[in-house]
Every structure is written in structure tokens, then in C-alpha cells.
Design an enzyme around this catalytic site. Structure first.
Site, PDB file in Angstrom:
ATOM      1  N   ARG A 165     -71.424 -12.839  -1.335  1.00 14.84           N
ATOM      2  CA  ARG A 165     -71.986 -14.053  -1.928  1.00 14.84           C
ATOM      3  C   ARG A 165     -72.368 -15.025  -0.816  1.00 14.84           C
ATOM      4  NH1 ARG A 165     -69.368 -17.942  -6.621  1.00 14.84           N
ATOM      5  NH2 ARG A 165     -67.592 -18.068  -5.210  1.00 14.84           N
ATOM      6  N   ASP A 445     -60.487 -22.485  -5.862  1.00 15.63           N
ATOM      7  CA  ASP A 445     -61.579 -22.624  -4.911  1.00 15.63           C
ATOM      8  C   ASP A 445     -62.265 -23.955  -5.161  1.00 15.63           C
ATOM      9  OD1 ASP A 445     -63.232 -22.285  -7.121  1.00 15.63           O
ATOM     10  OD2 ASP A 445     -63.953 -20.315  -6.542  1.00 15.63           O
TER      11      ASP A 445
END
Length: 531
Positions: A165, A445
Site C-alpha cells: 500500500r 493506526d
């Protein structure tokens, strides 16, 4: 150490012999040409985002675009999925630090999403180390010895499909300049990863597989499609060497899913329900609407009508077009306490059963300890490699009203205090170089910090009341922030408080939460504080 001199037009910090290998002349030239060709258009796309958001702020709620109605109503399909991407029933995600990469590739999962974005603090050294770690991982030659414990980690098997990603379109890489201007972080991550790995992966019969975060519009997907065509042509690779999964983690993007699939139809493989960022985006996008204020984030789960509608629409849209529909993240960390762990696994199982029932082809976990439970749902619970046959043709049409439905639930003092403690700890870790952080039993996160601070900002803006009768004001927030900061200081200890730069995190958190205008992403001012 030999002196490193970038090619003309490119400016970079000094590099040691290890990191110099990432920037051979061809890698530099590729990055230079990518940035010169695509950075101007990216800037226009970001201006378009701002203009669309201004319209929403001024009273025009998001909706499906009438100009692209023919795309939504006509029959077309994306390019056929490669065999290696047809089974993605269980994916694990995490940052690109070396031990995490090894543990993820050894996990009992189908895919590992190696993250340069939300779970990676973008320090210069961390990003370059991450690129090298993925080069080694793709070659199947990666090991690590933990300096504190002496424990040795090595690759036990390599059947897990690696997907990288890259950073979102809004993020920039301040350490690298092209023509004296910062390069897009997305292009920097993509250029290095593609250049160093496409040949290795081709030798194994695999393409270069990517996750693309935080897209908002079909025009942004078209930009990425152009980038991919350019890269494949530059290195004389077949069209479709690159296959991408787009995270539908912004509220505007849910109204553009057909368009995103259409404009990326040569290179797209799937859409993913990035639920945590999606909740943040719901708050951010609808920040001016007092009737759309969310309750405590702990009760904003996938059974809330607006989130369940989003999941079902994503499945229906993807499967109609031949793309996979990936589910969202289970962020729980298994507990050593048997009773508590049983409760955690029950929550995870219920969440994944809902996703499976909606028709998702696979799902995410953040910790290998959840793999067995989730495999029982998404591996043992499926007859084939995916659920592409679930096309939901009998569903009632999902409307803009369904996708914007206000969420039920209370706003509580406990919820606000939890938001403060979690956001403060995450921000401190992020500016200290750690992007994936265990906090109160969850693997957090950047999305968590974003939801936490955005909720408080919105409650404050609209002077919402809590369950204790108090109105959320700047004074109340300041009081709670001071009290919870002291609690966190006790929890983490004085030494960690100092080494993880909690005072700076406290100032940043306070500043962005009380700002009169909403700060679009916490990582933008936060990036100024990291090396």
C-alpha cells in the site's frame, strides 16, 4: 562511504551505501519522469477535491453523479483477475518494518498488505528500510535478529501473496525534490516498489499488486490508471502487470465506486471497505451538519445502517463488474486472559459473519492471533475461493439517503476521555517513528487518531452534550485533555513520556482539535515534526 550525487533535477539527502542501491540511475530517472509527468495533474485533482468539499460544506450533500450515470447503468466488466488474486479470503496488514514483514508472511493468511501509509510513520529511514525489506521479501530472502531479545526471525514459507500500500494522494515526500519541489509520496512509494520488484515478481508468475488509499473520485482513479500504463510502457511490461485494490475509505468515494472501477478497468482487482477511515471521512465530509454528528466511535460498528449499506453496495457493485469485494479490519489483539479472549474472538466472529453474509470475498486482520477464528468464517465458511457469485440482484436500491443515514448511539464522557487517551498515545508514537501501535487491546493506526480527534472537533463545533449533561466546549476539552494526559503519563511512565515526545503530541492534538477550521489530516502537521 562513496559520495552519492543525484541526477540533474533530483534533490535528495545524503545516502549510505545500503540506501544508495535503491537509487541507481535508472530508478532516479524513472522517478524524475513520473513526477514531472503526473505531479501537475495531481495538484489539479487535489484542488478539485477542495472545491467539491466546499460545495458540501455549503449545503449540498454528497450524491451519485448524474454526468456519469451511463457508466453506472451500462454493462462492462474489469479485466479478468489473475489466478494469484482470485483467493484473498484472509489478509493481514501492517507496517513495512522487517520483523513485521517476516511475521506477516509466516502467518496463516492468503495475503499480506505491506503498508507505507496509515500504519507506517513516514520517517526517511523507515521508508527506505521498508523498501529494502520488501525487495528482500519478494526475493524470499529475508531474516532479522531482534537486538533486544536476540530472537531470530526468518521466512518459513512464502505462499502468502504480498500487496504493497502506497501513501495517499494528499501526502508529500519532503526529503526528495524534483525541480526544487516536493514529490508526491504516492509516486515516490510506487516508483521504488515497482522498479525494484516487477522483474522478481514476474519470474514467479505474479504481477505487482498494490493497495491505493483514500481516493475520492473517478478522476483520481483515472490518474492512477495513466500512471500504471506509463510505468508498464516505460519498462516494456504487459498491460495488467500492475493490479490494484482501491480502498473505499472516504465518503465521497462510495458514490463513485462504478466510476473508479470503470476508469481503472485494465488494472483494478478489488475494492475494499476501509471502515475506520470511512468513519473518519463521514465526520470530516459532513462536519458542518449538526444532524450528522456521530456518537462514541465504539458504537459505530458495521451494523449501523449507513455502514451496512456501504458494505452491501460495495459488494453488489464489485461483483457486477467482476472485481472482488474485500471486507474491513478486525483490529483486536488477542488477550492472555482466557475469558476476555473468548469475548474478543466472539466479537470478531460476529463481525466477520456479517461481512460474509453481505457477500464479501475476504477480510482483514491486524494480528496473526485472529487468523484461526477468521479462517473458520472466511475459509471454512466459503465453498470456493471467493463469493463473486453473490450479486445481490434482489436488493432494494441503496440510495444516498441510506449512505448518509445518521448513526444512533450516545455521546459519553467516557467515550470522549477514551478518544483523548488513544489519540494522544497514537500521535506520540507516530511522531516518534511508530505507525502501528497496540493501545487498550486494539492494534491502532492513523485512522484511530483521526476518528478520535475529528469526533471531538465536531462535538465541540456543534456544542453537543454528553451523557453527564456537560456541553462540549473548548474549556471542557482542555480540562479533559489535561486530566487524561496525566493518566496517560502514569500509564506509560516518565521515561517513555519523554522519549516518545508526548509533550509535542499534546500540543499538536490540542491545536488541531480546537482549530476553528477542520485540519484535513492529522498526518499533515504531524509530518512537520518527524525526520
Amino acid at each position: 562511504m562513496s559520495k552519492f550525487t543525484p541526477i540533474t533535477g533530483l534533490t535528495m539527502p545524503p545516502l549510505d551505501e545500503t540506501t544508495q542501491a535503491l537509487f541507481d540511475p535508472q530508478a532516479q530517472q524513472f522517478l524524475l519522469e513520473l513526477v514531472r509527468k503526473f505531479r501537475p495533474h495531481l495538484k489539479r485533482l487535489l484542488r478539485d477535491r477542495a472545491e467539491r468539499q466546499a460545495e458540501i460544506d455549503n449545503g449540498t450533500l454528497p450524491d451519485f453523479c448524474p454526468q456519469t450515470q451511463t457508466i453506472r447503468e451500462s454493462d462492462w466488466r474489469v479485466a479478468e483477475l489473475p489466478q494469484t488474486l482470485q483467493q484473498r479470503r484472509l489478509e493481514i496488514t501492517g507496517p513495512v518494518d522487517r520483523k513485521m514483514v517476516i511475521n506477516a508472511l509466516n502467518a496463516n493468511v492468503d495475503c499480506y498488505m505491506a503498508d507505507f501509509e496509515d500504519s507506517q510513520s513516514p520517517t526517511w529511514t523507515g521508508l527506505l528500510a521498508g523498501q529494502q525489506n520488501l525487495i528482500d521479501a519478494n526475493r524470499g530472502d529475508i531474516s532479522y535478529t531482534d537486538p533486544s531479545s536476540g530472537k531470530f526471525y526468518s521466512l518459513q514459507q512464502h505462499s502468502v501473496t504480498l500487496i504493497a500500500r502506497v501513501r495517499g494522494l494528499h501526502l508529500w515526500e519532503k526529503h526528495v525534490l524534483v525541480d526544487n519541489e516536493q514529490v508526491p509520496g504516492s509516486l515516490f512509494d510506487f516508483a521504488l516498489y515497482f522498479y525494484h520488484n516487477y522483474q522478481t515478481r514476474a519470474q514467479k508468475g505474479e504481477g505487482v499488486y498494490l493497495y491505493l488509499p483514500k481516493l475520492e473520485h473517478g478522476s483520481e482513479a483515472a490518474w492512477w490508471e495513466d500512471v500504471f500504463h506509463f510505468a508498464e510502457g516505460y519498462f516494456k511490461q504487459p498491460t495488467g502487470t500492475i493490479r490494484a485494490t482501491v480502498l473505499i475509505e472516504t465518503l465521497p468515494a462510495v458514490f463513485q465506486m462504478d466510476e473508479i472501477l470503470y476508469f481503472m478497468r485494465d488494472h483494478i482487482a478489488a475494492l475494499n471497505c476501509g471502515r475506520w477511515d470511512y468513519i473518519f471521512s463521514y465526520i470530516k465530509t459532513l462536519k458542518n451538519y449538526p444532524d450528522r454528528v456521530l456518537p462514541d466511535r465504539q458504537v459505530v460498528t458495521m451494523d449501523q445502517p449507513f455502514l451496512n449499506a456501504y458494505s452491501r453496495l460495495l459488494v453488489k457493485t464489485c461483483h457486477r463488474r467482476g472485481a472482488l469485494a474485500m471486507g474491513g479490519m478486525a483490529a483486536f489483539i488477542p488477550s492472555k486472559d482466557p475469558e476476555q479472549n473468548q469475548q474478543i474472538l466472539a466479537k470478531v466472529r460476529a463481525d466477520k459473519e456479517l461481512e460474509r453474509a453481505n457477500g464479501h470475498d475476504g477480510t482483514w486482520i491486524a494480528h496473526p492471533g485472529l487468523a484461526t477464528t477468521v479462517r473458520e468464517v472466511f475459509v471454512d465458511g466459503l465453498d470456493g475461493p471467493n463469493q463473486l457469485q453473490v450479486i445481490r440482484t434482489d436488493d432494494a436500491p441503496i440510495t444516498a439517503k441510506d449512505l448518509l443515514e445518521p448513526s444512533s448511539g450516545a455521546r459519553t464522557e467516557a467515550g470522549m476521555r477514551t478518544n483523548i487517551r488513544v489519540a494522544l498515545q497514537y500521535i506520540a508514537a507516530w511522531i516518534s517513528g511508530k505507525g502501528c501501535v497496540p493501545i487498550y487491546g486494539l492494534m491502532e493506526d492513523a485512522a484511530t487518531a483521526e476518528i478520535s480527534r475529528a469526533s471531538i472537533w465536531q462535538w465541540l463545533k456543534h456544542q453537543k452534550s454528553l451523557d453527564n449533561g456537560a456541553t462540549v466546549t473548548e474549556e471542557l476539552f482542555t480540562q479533559y485533555l489535561h486530566e487524561e494526559a496525566q493518566q496517560v503519563k502514569v500509564e506509560v511512565g516518565e521515561e517513555r513520556w519523554q522519549t516518545e515526545r508526548f509533550d509535542e503530541a499534546l500540543n499538536l492534538f490540542s491545536r488541531i482539535t480546537t482549530a476553528p477550521e477542520f485540519i484535513e489530516f492529522i498526518t499533515l502537521p504531524g509530518y512537520e515534526l518527524i525526520d
